[in-house]
Enzyme design. Structure first.
Site, PDB file in Angstrom:
ATOM      1  CB  CYS A 113      -1.316   0.244   1.105  1.00 27.83           C
ATOM      2  SG  CYS A 113      -2.036  -1.361   0.970  1.00 27.83           S
ATOM      3  CG  HIS A 246      -2.960   3.343   3.000  1.00 30.37           C
ATOM      4  ND1 HIS A 246      -3.384   3.092   1.533  1.00 30.37           N
ATOM      5  CD2 HIS A 246      -3.237   2.480   3.374  1.00 30.37           C
ATOM      6  CE1 HIS A 246      -4.268   2.073   1.432  1.00 30.37           C
ATOM      7  NE2 HIS A 246      -3.489   1.928   2.493  1.00 30.37           N
ATOM      8  CG  ASN A 276      -6.501  -0.365   1.153  1.00 27.98           C
ATOM      9  OD1 ASN A 276      -5.750  -0.053   0.584  1.00 27.98           O
ATOM     10  ND2 ASN A 276      -6.096  -1.060   2.887  1.00 27.98           N
TER      11      ASN A 276
HETATM   12  O1  UT7 Z   1      -3.557  -0.646   3.759  1.00 29.99           O
HETATM   13  C1  UT7 Z   1      -3.356  -1.703   4.868  1.00 29.99           C
HETATM   14  C2  UT7 Z   1      -4.517  -3.035   5.094  1.00 29.99           C
HETATM   15  N1  UT7 Z   1      -4.783  -3.409   5.694  1.00 29.99           N
HETATM   16  C3  UT7 Z   1      -5.813  -2.920   7.141  1.00 29.99           C
HETATM   17  O2  UT7 Z   1      -5.367  -1.662   7.350  1.00 29.99           O
HETATM   18  C4  UT7 Z   1      -6.676  -3.093   8.241  1.00 29.99           C
HETATM   19  C5  UT7 Z   1      -6.585  -2.583   9.633  1.00 29.99           C
HETATM   20  N2  UT7 Z   1      -7.213  -2.648  10.969  1.00 29.99           N
HETATM   21  C6  UT7 Z   1      -8.716  -3.117  10.132  1.00 29.99           C
HETATM   22  O3  UT7 Z   1      -8.731  -1.798   9.730  1.00 29.99           O
HETATM   23  C7  UT7 Z   1      -9.677  -3.403  11.865  1.00 29.99           C
HETATM   24  O4  UT7 Z   1      -8.805  -3.849  12.379  1.00 29.99           O
HETATM   25  C8  UT7 Z   1     -10.642  -4.568  11.028  1.00 29.99           C
HETATM   26  C9  UT7 Z   1     -11.833  -3.507   9.758  1.00 29.99           C
HETATM   27  C10 UT7 Z   1      -9.641  -5.290  10.107  1.00 29.99           C
HETATM   28  C11 UT7 Z   1     -11.350  -4.933  11.393  1.00 29.99           C
HETATM   29  O5  UT7 Z   1     -12.017  -4.033  12.651  1.00 29.99           O
HETATM   30  P1  UT7 Z   1     -11.900  -4.377  13.646  1.00 29.99           P
HETATM   31  O6  UT7 Z   1     -12.779  -3.627  14.620  1.00 29.99           O
HETATM   32  O7  UT7 Z   1     -10.719  -4.625  14.734  1.00 29.99           O
HETATM   33  O8  UT7 Z   1     -12.977  -5.879  14.301  1.00 29.99           O
HETATM   34  P2  UT7 Z   1     -12.040  -7.285  14.605  1.00 29.99           P
HETATM   35  O9  UT7 Z   1     -11.676  -8.079  13.711  1.00 29.99           O
HETATM   36  O10 UT7 Z   1     -11.861  -7.093  16.187  1.00 29.99           O
HETATM   37  O11 UT7 Z   1     -13.800  -7.770  15.093  1.00 29.99           O
HETATM   38  C12 UT7 Z   1     -14.849  -7.710  15.942  1.00 29.99           C
HETATM   39  C13 UT7 Z   1     -15.651  -8.533  15.166  1.00 29.99           C
HETATM   40  C14 UT7 Z   1     -15.483  -9.954  14.862  1.00 29.99           C
HETATM   41  O12 UT7 Z   1     -16.483 -10.863  15.546  1.00 29.99           O
HETATM   42  P3  UT7 Z   1     -16.853 -11.449  17.582  1.00 29.99           P
HETATM   43  O13 UT7 Z   1     -15.480 -12.311  17.271  1.00 29.99           O
HETATM   44  O14 UT7 Z   1     -16.390 -10.294  18.218  1.00 29.99           O
HETATM   45  O15 UT7 Z   1     -17.626 -11.962  17.617  1.00 29.99           O
HETATM   46  C15 UT7 Z   1     -15.548  -9.973  13.530  1.00 29.99           C
HETATM   47  O16 UT7 Z   1     -15.175 -11.957  13.167  1.00 29.99           O
HETATM   48  O17 UT7 Z   1     -15.651  -8.727  14.136  1.00 29.99           O
HETATM   49  C16 UT7 Z   1     -16.531  -9.811  13.046  1.00 29.99           C
HETATM   50  N3  UT7 Z   1     -15.770  -9.567  11.880  1.00 29.99           N
HETATM   51  C17 UT7 Z   1     -17.032  -9.316  10.812  1.00 29.99           C
HETATM   52  N4  UT7 Z   1     -18.493  -8.728  11.009  1.00 29.99           N
HETATM   53  C18 UT7 Z   1     -18.850  -8.327   9.941  1.00 29.99           C
HETATM   54  C19 UT7 Z   1     -14.742  -9.176  11.354  1.00 29.99           C
HETATM   55  N5  UT7 Z   1     -15.513  -8.641   9.813  1.00 29.99           N
HETATM   56  C20 UT7 Z   1     -16.658  -8.965   9.935  1.00 29.99           C
HETATM   57  C21 UT7 Z   1     -17.278  -8.251   8.799  1.00 29.99           C
HETATM   58  N6  UT7 Z   1     -18.486  -7.966   8.652  1.00 29.99           N
HETATM   59  N7  UT7 Z   1     -16.918  -8.283   7.444  1.00 29.99           N
END
Ligand code: UT7
Length: 317
Positions: A113, A246, A276
């Protein structure tokens, strides 16, 4: 000698997928994606489209804006990690598509990225050294081809696209790239990676990441590289007119704004419309705002990507 940005361009695939058009089997929702990331839709390539076709369209757009004909370009650098082929470089395909026959160097830069900021730094260095006068710098990626479309935690975040700028060598000007600093820390290489590659599995693999850690690192590096940029240029936040970061998650941008107490109006946000697009997010955002930037504005570009890689650039428009 300074590298002045004289052209902006962008290209998106024809197919757009809104959050509520994602497959039901993913068990996700527009509400979750919008609230947790700010993403509303993403564009994905279809038959006949690829990273090089998008990069070519973005390049044509930027050259038109700059009123420069393709054969006057003397350097092509493409930031990408999803090129059409293992080789040749996407930059060589762009050169062919634009009918550039002057033999100018054309190569890709791999920094995920951060690819566009890395490419910009390389092209700026060529210009400062007198090795190029009119450079085409492109950020282009097709992450839809390296996503696990069964993994809702990653596949909803990314889309495809390309953005381009034209840099022109100019003397005795206060415009152009004032500062460009790129960084990397390979000890984080497995935090955001793919499950394969040419020399391991012979296939590109799919994106895997430790989302929360990537999030924290992005906020930390946006803050530290921005502060270093201000100090190195003897500027305060008030001297900066616009920040084009970004676009990975709108919450990363909100946190960055909160920590450094930046006026949110200074931050350019396109993640809702583009998602993204990896190396393309920054040049696509620049292209979107090209008509409203104005002149004599201090614009800061901030990147963060796999590697980890990150970077900060100050451009006077
Ligand atoms: O260019 C660089 C590339 N990547 C990034 O910059 C990503 C950086 N990270 C992020 O943007 C965030 O960490 C994410 C968007 C990837 C995830 O958000 P989060 O608030 O950190 O959520 P999490 O991973 O802690 O997940 C929370 C919950 C989980 O369920 P439980 O365990 O609480 O029941 C996940 O299974 O959200 C669930 N979950 C979803 N639910 C619905 C994860 N993805 C999804 C989804 N739809 N797409």
């Amino acid at each position: 000698m300074r590298s002045v940005v004289v052209g902006f361009g962008g290209a998106l695939p024809q197919k757009c997928i809104k959050n509520d058009e994602l497959p039901e089997s993913l068990n996700t929702s527009d509400e979750w994606i919008s609230q947790r990331t700010g993403i509303k839709q993403r564009y994905v390539i279809s038959e006949g489209e690829s990273t090089s076709t998008l990069a070519t369209e973005a390049a044509k757009d930027a050259l038109r804006f700059a009123r420069i004909s393709p054969n006057d370009v003397d350097l092509i650098v493409v930031g990408t990690t999803t090129g059409d082929y293992t080789f040749p470089a996407t930059a060589c395909l762009v050169q062919k598509n634009l009918d550039i026959t002057n033999g100018c160097p054309a190569f890709d830069v791999s920094a995920a990225c951060s690819g566009f900021i890395y490419a910009l730094d390389v092209a700026d260095s060529f210009i400062r050294m007198g090795k190029a006068k009119q450079a085409l710098v492109i950020g282009a990626d097709s992450f839809s081809k390296i996503l696990d479309w069964n993994d809702r935690s990653s596949c909803v975040l990314f889309g495809d696209g390309a953005g381009a700028v034209v840099l022109k060598a100019e003397e005795n000007t206060d415009k152009g790239i004032q500062y460009c600093k790129i960084y990397a820390d390979g000890s984080y290489s497995d935090f955001l990676t793919t499950t394969g590659g040419v020399a391991t599995t012979q296939h590109a693999g799919v994106v895997t990441m430790r989302g929360r850690e990537v999030f924290k690192f992005a906020v930390e590096k946006f803050c530290s590289s921005f502060q270093e940029l201000l100090e190195s240029n003897d500027l305060t936040i008030d001297d900066v007119d616009l920040i084009v970061p970004h676009q990975a998650n709108v919450r990363i941008l909100n946190k960055f704004v909160d920590v450094l107490k930046i006026d949110p109006k200074k931050i350019v946000v396109t993640i809702d419309a583009h998602s993204n697009t990896s190396a393309a997010t920054i040049p696509l955002a620049l292209n979107k705002i090209k008509d409203s930037i104005g002149t004599n504005k201090n614009v800061v570009l901030l990147s963060m990507g796999a590697g980890f890689t990150w970077g900060a650039t100050l451009v006077r428009m």
